[in-house]
Design an enzyme around this catalytic site. Structure first.
Site, PDB file in Angstrom:
ATOM      1  N   THR A  55       0.976  -1.288   0.015  1.00 27.06           N
ATOM      2  CA  THR A  55       0.062  -0.071   0.072  1.00 27.06           C
ATOM      3  C   THR A  55       0.900   1.268   0.033  1.00 27.06           C
ATOM      4  O   THR A  55       0.401   2.203  -0.587  1.00 27.06           O
ATOM      5  CB  THR A  55      -0.910   0.032   1.211  1.00 27.06           C
ATOM      6  OG1 THR A  55      -1.875  -1.146   1.311  1.00 27.06           O
ATOM      7  CG2 THR A  55      -1.973   1.001   1.223  1.00 27.06           C
ATOM      8  N   TYR A 143       6.218 -11.419   5.430  1.00 20.19           N
ATOM      9  CA  TYR A 143       5.138 -10.863   4.559  1.00 20.19           C
ATOM     10  C   TYR A 143       4.907 -12.236   3.731  1.00 20.19           C
ATOM     11  O   TYR A 143       5.563 -12.271   2.530  1.00 20.19           O
ATOM     12  CB  TYR A 143       5.220  -9.850   3.898  1.00 20.19           C
ATOM     13  CG  TYR A 143       4.104  -9.170   3.216  1.00 20.19           C
ATOM     14  CD1 TYR A 143       2.865  -9.840   3.061  1.00 20.19           C
ATOM     15  CD2 TYR A 143       4.230  -7.799   2.592  1.00 20.19           C
ATOM     16  CE1 TYR A 143       1.950  -8.880   2.506  1.00 20.19           C
ATOM     17  CE2 TYR A 143       3.248  -7.195   1.930  1.00 20.19           C
ATOM     18  CZ  TYR A 143       2.138  -7.891   1.956  1.00 20.19           C
ATOM     19  OH  TYR A 143       1.141  -7.150   1.344  1.00 20.19           O
ATOM     20  N   LYS A 171       2.617 -11.470   8.465  1.00 17.50           N
ATOM     21  CA  LYS A 171       1.222 -10.941   7.644  1.00 17.50           C
ATOM     22  C   LYS A 171       1.023 -11.837   6.697  1.00 17.50           C
ATOM     23  O   LYS A 171       1.662 -12.173   5.675  1.00 17.50           O
ATOM     24  CB  LYS A 171       1.853  -9.312   7.108  1.00 17.50           C
ATOM     25  CG  LYS A 171       0.542  -8.754   6.244  1.00 17.50           C
ATOM     26  CD  LYS A 171       1.079  -7.751   5.593  1.00 17.50           C
ATOM     27  CE  LYS A 171      -0.229  -6.976   4.971  1.00 17.50           C
ATOM     28  NZ  LYS A 171       0.232  -5.771   4.309  1.00 17.50           N
TER      29      LYS A 171
END
Length: 302
Positions: A55, A143, A171
């Site tokens: 993001t 991640y 994540k």
């Protein structure tokens, strides 16, 4: 949480925002905007900020911009919440450099994505993460997002990596709830939902919380899902999750990246965001209007 251990506090909080990187109208890093947005997110219920992830447009920000972003956001939020810096790249040496830069800039943790494009086998992937963890004094959040990287961090690999004292969290964007539960039952790794629709289901089976793009625009609404669950009102938690679903779908499951949709809403609300960097393109006025309708419906009922 391993089956043999007592629960541990989430290492980076529960309600984390994958913060956009604000840019000025001419495309430069907007340090003042980043500080104002970070302060607003914390005031509205985020207890952790993740910078320079997907993001945050990490593929199109420079090393210097990444370090500067950590420094100015840390100045804005101080010790109130942890600041986790995205440092993952396709190159182990480059990732180690970014990790050192982030640590020097004041980060509290590191988000390290699987090396993309080269698709290393599991033994190479494990070695990569261990080298990053050994090169830094900061805790790591791995991640796992195979839809973008092309490589899954397999549950068996995560279980082995959990033995490293600085690999503390994941994540989770693997869309494999069974595999996630296998790792939760065998380790003390804190799992954060990276896909908002999994936030409540993962939390219910022992997850730590979420790292959310949608939290840029609706932090209080998302936090209320976890707070309701913590209060023992699972029905209210489910209701709040369902109320958020239309906005989640528009922002995260449409043809546009979450960066684009989040910045469209933030810009429409006159909050710090600015343009996206190419190759991304801004949302159309029609798309922005649809997003705002869903945003207003959620915030009016939550």
């Amino acid at each position: 949480m391993s089956l043999s251990s007592a629960p541990h506090p989430p290492p980076f909080g529960r309600a984390l925002c994958a913060m956009v990187t604000p840019f000025t109208a001419d495309g430069a890093l907007d340090t003042d905007g980043a500080q104002r947005l970070a302060a607003r997110l914390v005031a509205d219920g985020c207890d952790g900020l993740v910078l320079s992830g997907t993001t945050g447009e990490s593929p199109t920000t420079s090393d210097d911009e990444k370090a500067t972003l950590v420094r100015v956001v840390k100045e804005a939020v101080g010790e109130r919440v942890p600041v986790v810096a995205g440092v993952g790249t396709a190159d182990t040496r480059h990732t180690m450099k970014l990790a050192a830069d982030a640590e020097q800039a004041g980060a509290d943790g590191l988000l390290v994505v699987s090396p993309y494009y080269s698709r290393p086998p599991q033994d190479a992937l494990e070695a990569h993460f261990r080298e990053i963890a050994d090169a830094s004094g900061l805790p790591l959040m791995l991640y796992d997002i195979p839809g973008r990287t092309g490589t899954r961090i397999e549950p068996a690999t995560l279980i082995r990596l959990a033995s490293h004292p600085r690999i503390t969290a994941v994540k989770d964007c693997a869309y494999d709830m069974l595999g996630t539960q296998k790792v939760l039952g065998a380790t003390d790794l804190a799992f954060y939902a990276g896909c908002e629709e999994y936030a409540l289901p993962l939390y219910a089976v022992g997850g730590a919380g979420y790292v959310s793009t949608v939290a840029n625009v609706a932090p209080s609404a998302l936090r209320a899902v976890l707070s309701s669950f913590d209060a023992g009102d699972t029905g209210e938690a489910a209701r709040r999750q369902q109320l958020a679903a239309p906005l989640l779908e528009l922002m995260m499951a449409s043809d546009l990246p979450g960066t684009v949709t989040a910045k469209a809403i933030l810009n429409a609300l006159a909050l710090p965001a600015g343009p996206v960097r190419a190759p991304l393109r801004p949302a159309s006025p029609e798309t922005t209007a649809t997003l705002l309708t869903a945003f207003e419906a959620l915030t009016a009922t939550s």
